[in-house]
Scaffold this motif. Structure first.
Motif, PDB file in Angstrom:
ATOM      1  N   ARG A  61      58.745  62.615  -7.441  1.00  0.00           N
ATOM      2  CA  ARG A  61      59.450  61.540  -7.512  1.00  0.00           C
ATOM      3  C   ARG A  61      59.479  61.105  -6.189  1.00  0.00           C
ATOM      4  NH1 ARG A  61      60.998  60.618 -12.824  1.00  0.00           N
ATOM      5  NH2 ARG A  61      61.076  58.571 -11.961  1.00  0.00           N
ATOM      6  N   MET A  62      60.074  61.501  -5.388  1.00  0.00           N
ATOM      7  CA  MET A  62      60.810  60.986  -3.563  1.00  0.00           C
ATOM      8  C   MET A  62      59.739  60.682  -3.206  1.00  0.00           C
ATOM      9  SD  MET A  62      63.730  61.161  -2.375  1.00  0.00           S
ATOM     10  CE  MET A  62      64.261  60.062  -1.323  1.00  0.00           C
ATOM     11  N   LYS A  63      59.023  60.748  -3.230  1.00  0.00           N
ATOM     12  CA  LYS A  63      57.088  60.763  -2.124  1.00  0.00           C
ATOM     13  C   LYS A  63      57.057  59.279  -3.141  1.00  0.00           C
ATOM     14  CE  LYS A  63      53.698  60.267   0.323  1.00  0.00           C
ATOM     15  NZ  LYS A  63      52.585  61.639   0.024  1.00  0.00           N
ATOM     16  N   GLN A  64      56.966  59.217  -4.730  1.00  0.00           N
ATOM     17  CA  GLN A  64      56.623  58.518  -5.592  1.00  0.00           C
ATOM     18  C   GLN A  64      57.102  57.094  -4.824  1.00  0.00           C
ATOM     19  OE1 GLN A  64      56.695  59.199  -9.163  1.00  0.00           O
ATOM     20  NE2 GLN A  64      55.480  60.943  -9.867  1.00  0.00           N
ATOM     21  N   TRP A  65      58.692  57.451  -4.771  1.00  0.00           N
ATOM     22  CA  TRP A  65      59.593  56.223  -4.199  1.00  0.00           C
ATOM     23  C   TRP A  65      58.851  55.985  -3.245  1.00  0.00           C
ATOM     24  CZ3 TRP A  65      64.044  55.981  -0.317  1.00  0.00           C
ATOM     25  CH2 TRP A  65      64.247  54.993  -0.513  1.00  0.00           C
ATOM     26  N   ILE A  66      58.518  56.446  -2.451  1.00  0.00           N
ATOM     27  CA  ILE A  66      58.584  55.866  -1.101  1.00  0.00           C
ATOM     28  C   ILE A  66      57.344  55.507  -1.131  1.00  0.00           C
ATOM     29  CG2 ILE A  66      57.205  56.743   1.838  1.00  0.00           C
ATOM     30  CD1 ILE A  66      59.531  59.315   1.143  1.00  0.00           C
ATOM     31  N   ASN A  67      56.622  55.586  -1.864  1.00  0.00           N
ATOM     32  CA  ASN A  67      54.626  55.094  -2.114  1.00  0.00           C
ATOM     33  C   ASN A  67      55.061  53.683  -3.055  1.00  0.00           C
ATOM     34  OD1 ASN A  67      53.837  56.328   0.136  1.00  0.00           O
ATOM     35  ND2 ASN A  67      53.205  58.123  -1.784  1.00  0.00           N
ATOM     36  N   THR A  68      56.223  53.379  -3.723  1.00  0.00           N
ATOM     37  CA  THR A  68      56.390  52.549  -4.668  1.00  0.00           C
ATOM     38  C   THR A  68      56.380  51.456  -4.380  1.00  0.00           C
ATOM     39  OG1 THR A  68      58.057  51.583  -6.391  1.00  0.00           O
ATOM     40  CG2 THR A  68      58.693  51.805  -4.769  1.00  0.00           C
ATOM     41  N   ASP A  69      55.012  49.782  -4.993  1.00  0.00           N
ATOM     42  CA  ASP A  69      54.787  48.741  -4.529  1.00  0.00           C
ATOM     43  C   ASP A  69      55.821  47.670  -4.369  1.00  0.00           C
ATOM     44  OD1 ASP A  69      54.311  48.991  -6.786  1.00  0.00           O
ATOM     45  OD2 ASP A  69      51.902  48.384  -7.111  1.00  0.00           O
ATOM     46  N   GLY A  70      57.492  48.085  -6.157  1.00  0.00           N
ATOM     47  CA  GLY A  70      58.018  46.841  -6.089  1.00  0.00           C
ATOM     48  C   GLY A  70      59.272  47.666  -5.410  1.00  0.00           C
ATOM     49  N   CYS A  71      59.749  47.030  -5.935  1.00  0.00           N
ATOM     50  CA  CYS A  71      61.472  46.743  -6.035  1.00  0.00           C
ATOM     51  C   CYS A  71      62.222  48.177  -5.852  1.00  0.00           C
ATOM     52  CB  CYS A  71      62.615  46.148  -6.060  1.00  0.00           C
ATOM     53  SG  CYS A  71      64.249  46.347  -6.314  1.00  0.00           S
ATOM     54  N   LEU A  72      62.392  49.092  -4.228  1.00  0.00           N
ATOM     55  CA  LEU A  72      63.194  50.040  -4.257  1.00  0.00           C
ATOM     56  C   LEU A  72      64.418  50.052  -4.851  1.00  0.00           C
ATOM     57  CD1 LEU A  72      62.706  50.600  -0.449  1.00  0.00           C
ATOM     58  CD2 LEU A  72      61.491  51.747  -2.220  1.00  0.00           C
ATOM     59  N   ARG A  73      65.347  49.727  -5.070  1.00  0.00           N
ATOM     60  CA  ARG A  73      66.492  49.732  -5.509  1.00  0.00           C
ATOM     61  C   ARG A  73      66.276  49.597  -7.295  1.00  0.00           C
ATOM     62  NH1 ARG A  73      71.524  48.094  -4.146  1.00  0.00           N
ATOM     63  NH2 ARG A  73      70.932  46.463  -2.314  1.00  0.00           N
ATOM     64  N   ASN A  74      65.636  49.000  -7.667  1.00  0.00           N
ATOM     65  CA  ASN A  74      65.292  49.048  -9.171  1.00  0.00           C
ATOM     66  C   ASN A  74      64.566  50.384  -9.650  1.00  0.00           C
ATOM     67  OD1 ASN A  74      65.483  46.614 -10.508  1.00  0.00           O
ATOM     68  ND2 ASN A  74      65.342  45.762  -9.756  1.00  0.00           N
ATOM     69  N   TYR A  75      63.874  51.355  -9.023  1.00  0.00           N
ATOM     70  CA  TYR A  75      63.285  52.391  -8.753  1.00  0.00           C
ATOM     71  C   TYR A  75      64.442  53.348  -9.138  1.00  0.00           C
ATOM     72  CZ  TYR A  75      59.805  56.086  -8.708  1.00  0.00           C
ATOM     73  OH  TYR A  75      59.222  57.438  -8.633  1.00  0.00           O
ATOM     74  N   LEU A  76      65.053  52.736  -7.965  1.00  0.00           N
ATOM     75  CA  LEU A  76      66.251  54.345  -8.568  1.00  0.00           C
ATOM     76  C   LEU A  76      66.673  53.706  -9.493  1.00  0.00           C
ATOM     77  CD1 LEU A  76      67.463  53.693  -4.769  1.00  0.00           C
ATOM     78  CD2 LEU A  76      66.121  56.215  -5.791  1.00  0.00           C
ATOM     79  N   LEU A  77      66.758  52.754 -10.128  1.00  0.00           N
ATOM     80  CA  LEU A  77      67.773  52.785 -11.805  1.00  0.00           C
ATOM     81  C   LEU A  77      67.145  53.278 -12.778  1.00  0.00           C
ATOM     82  CD1 LEU A  77      69.356  48.366 -11.308  1.00  0.00           C
ATOM     83  CD2 LEU A  77      70.165  50.510 -10.515  1.00  0.00           C
ATOM     84  N   ARG A  78      65.663  52.977 -12.589  1.00  0.00           N
ATOM     85  CA  ARG A  78      64.559  54.013 -13.776  1.00  0.00           C
ATOM     86  C   ARG A  78      65.065  54.879 -13.375  1.00  0.00           C
ATOM     87  NH1 ARG A  78      61.297  49.573 -11.794  1.00  0.00           N
ATOM     88  NH2 ARG A  78      60.094  51.182 -10.642  1.00  0.00           N
ATOM     89  N   TYR A  79      65.100  55.412 -12.445  1.00  0.00           N
ATOM     90  CA  TYR A  79      65.238  56.510 -12.650  1.00  0.00           C
ATOM     91  C   TYR A  79      66.405  57.871 -13.192  1.00  0.00           C
ATOM     92  CZ  TYR A  79      65.897  62.077 -10.775  1.00  0.00           C
ATOM     93  OH  TYR A  79      65.343  63.104 -10.471  1.00  0.00           O
ATOM     94  N   PHE A  80      67.561  56.474 -12.662  1.00  0.00           N
ATOM     95  CA  PHE A  80      68.771  57.387 -13.700  1.00  0.00           C
ATOM     96  C   PHE A  80      69.192  56.916 -15.782  1.00  0.00           C
ATOM     97  CE2 PHE A  80      69.353  58.119  -9.799  1.00  0.00           C
ATOM     98  CZ  PHE A  80      70.105  59.538  -9.692  1.00  0.00           C
TER      99      PHE A  80
END
Length: 500
Positions: free
Chosen positions: A427-446
């Protein structure tokens, strides 16, 4: 209005931070409370101010002695003399003196290993406790990112001291972990104060590179150009030392490495120099930063990718506690996740180690209570201190009657835990490779709602300009040196925790 008056009286603040008021009011209303408040929002004020408004004693369980000592010292600086830290670094004479006078304290900080001493628990049972606080409560969940075996005793301990009003505090925990916290503490019908993990003043930036030497040079360039002070995190003590040396050779002389290979006095000295503005950069392993009361950290660089999103947010949350713009930078080179896979596998005993351990026990036909044989078996099978402490928790499981049962439970847990950790790394690697907003990815995770129109100070995807965070070291204000340096160092030495 009374809460605002009390806040100003004890701290000089005119307003509460996110979640503080709600948490304090919940406790004053007599509700057990689980509060998930972001790193840097002042979680300690929640139990301190609530404690001042209650008649009895506040007991705080804290996993790190350095964090505990820092909180004790901060309270003493504000004039609170009725506070003490009861931990394994007290001398026998000091411990007897504290235990003999426990009723005279208002705030008692307790390390989890003290839960194994029957005389300590008996003393605590006779106190008038108004509040039990579990700091870093995610440590009690076997699915939390920072599981501590000693925390497993807390549910039984809470019942033994009469199940007092309880506050569980954490900064980052998924809904599953939050549920597990309350279950392990035997807390029912708790009020939940769950603030967003979002820290809007911290921007996110990721840089990818092909080679280690390219990453090393980039870390040097960033450290030379970014506004100071900052922390660079590593998963390797050796790498932290090497980059600290390179930074000094490149003119950044106010740089030091911090890790568990240093002795207590060195670590405390480095920590104090950083707090007091005598150092600009710390190259550190993950333990650095817990309990450090420094509000003006401008950047966090992760030289190695963290093992999971929770610990990443915990570490970047040490920046920008003054509310000013700060940046979190992660440097990634292809294959970096392999180091985390290796570290994850070494946290717990392997299945083979467990098989060998229990075979050793059965061959020696020793009783379960023989601690000496347990430790001999652990040494013979190459268990680290951390692995042995975890396994000891299973050996003390009163629901298991045979070694076969204990072994089966331990192996099942290791398989499930390792699988979960591997998923966290992915999941950490997916965050690094995301093609969208990094902050919103973290919010979705929680399981939080995404935020619209975040602006250019959000992340790379949103148009972040790293030049905004660059500046001169000499242009920033510095704290005054501590005039009671030797006295402060002596006090801190009493409570520094040996980093694993």
């Amino acid at each position: 209005m009374m809460l605002d008056q009390m806040l100003y009286k004890y701290y000089g603040y005119t307003s509460f931070r996110t979640g503080q008021r709600e948490t304090i009011q919940s406790l004053l209303d007599g509700h057990n409370t689980l509060a998930m408040l972001p790193t840097g929002t002042g979680k300690s004020i929640c139990f301190e101010l609530a404690g001042y408004m209650m008649e009895g004693i506040v007991l705080i369980i804290s996993p790190l002695l350095s964090l505990m000592q820092d909180q004790v010292e901060q309270m003493m600086k504000r004039g609170e003399k009725r506070v003490v830290a009861l931990n394994s670094f007290l001398s026998p004479i000091e411990k007897r003196r504290v235990l003999a006078n426990l009723q005279s304290y208002k705030f008692i900080f307790l390390s989890p290993e003290m839960l194994g001493f029957g005389n300590v628990i008996e003393k605590l049972k006779n106190l008038k406790l108004s509040l039990l606080v579990i700091d870093e409560a995610h440590c009690i969940s076997q699915w939390g990112y920072d599981f501590r075996p000693d925390y497993l005793k807390l549910g039984t301990f809470r019942e033994r001291i009469g199940s007092p009003l309880t506050l569980a505090l954490t900064a980052t925990a998924t809904p599953e972990v939050r549920d597990d916290i309350l279950k392990k503490l035997c807390v029912r019908d708790a009020t939940r104060i769950e603030a967003s993990v979002n820290r809007p003043n911290i921007a996110f930036h990721i840089e990818k590179m092909e080679h280690e030497h390219e990453k090393k040079q980039r870390a040097i360039d960033l450290a030379k150009s970014l506004k100071q002070p900052g922390i660079i995190y590593f998963s390797s003590k050796k790498a932290a030392e090497q980059l600290a040396q390179l930074l000094r050779e490149n003119g950044l002389t106010r740089t030091m490495a911090y890790h568990g290979g240093l002795d207590q006095e060195q670590r405390i000295l480095i920590q104090e120099q950083f707090i007091n503005g005598q150092l600009d950069i710390i190259c550190a392993t993950s333990a650095f930063g817990m309990g450090i009361n420094k509000v003006d950290i401008r950047y966090i660089i992760h030289y190695h990718m963290p093992m999971q999103i929770e610990s990443y947010l915990q570490e970047v949350g040490r920046a920008g506690r003054d509310g000013e713009p700060s940046v979190a930078i992660l440097l990634y080179a292809e294959g970096d996740e392999q180091l985390q896979f290796f570290l994850a596998e070494g946290e717990l005993p392997s299945i083979r180690q467990l098989d060998d351990f229990f075979s050793y026990m059965q061959l020696n036909s020793m009783e379960k209570e023989d601690e000496r044989i347990f430790e001999e078996a652990a040494t013979a099978n190459g268990l680290t201190e951390t692995q042995w402490r975890w396994l000891a928790a299973y050996l003390n499981d009163e629901t298991a009657t045979t070694y076969e049962e204990i072994a089966d439970k331990a192996k099942s847990y290791v398989i499930a835990r390792n699988s979960a950790k591997m998923e966290n790394i992915k999941r950490m690697k997916q965050w690094i490779n995301t093609d969208g907003c990094l902050r919103n990815y973290l919010l979705r995770y929680f399981y939080e709602s995404e935020l619209p129109e975040l602006g250019t100070h959000c992340c790379d995807f949103c148009g972040l300009d790293l030049h905004f965070y660059k500046g001169s070291v000499t242009g920033l204000p510095r704290r005054q040196e501590n005039t009671n340096w030797k006295e402060r160092l002596t006090v801190l030495l009493i409570g520094e925790l040996h980093e694993e």
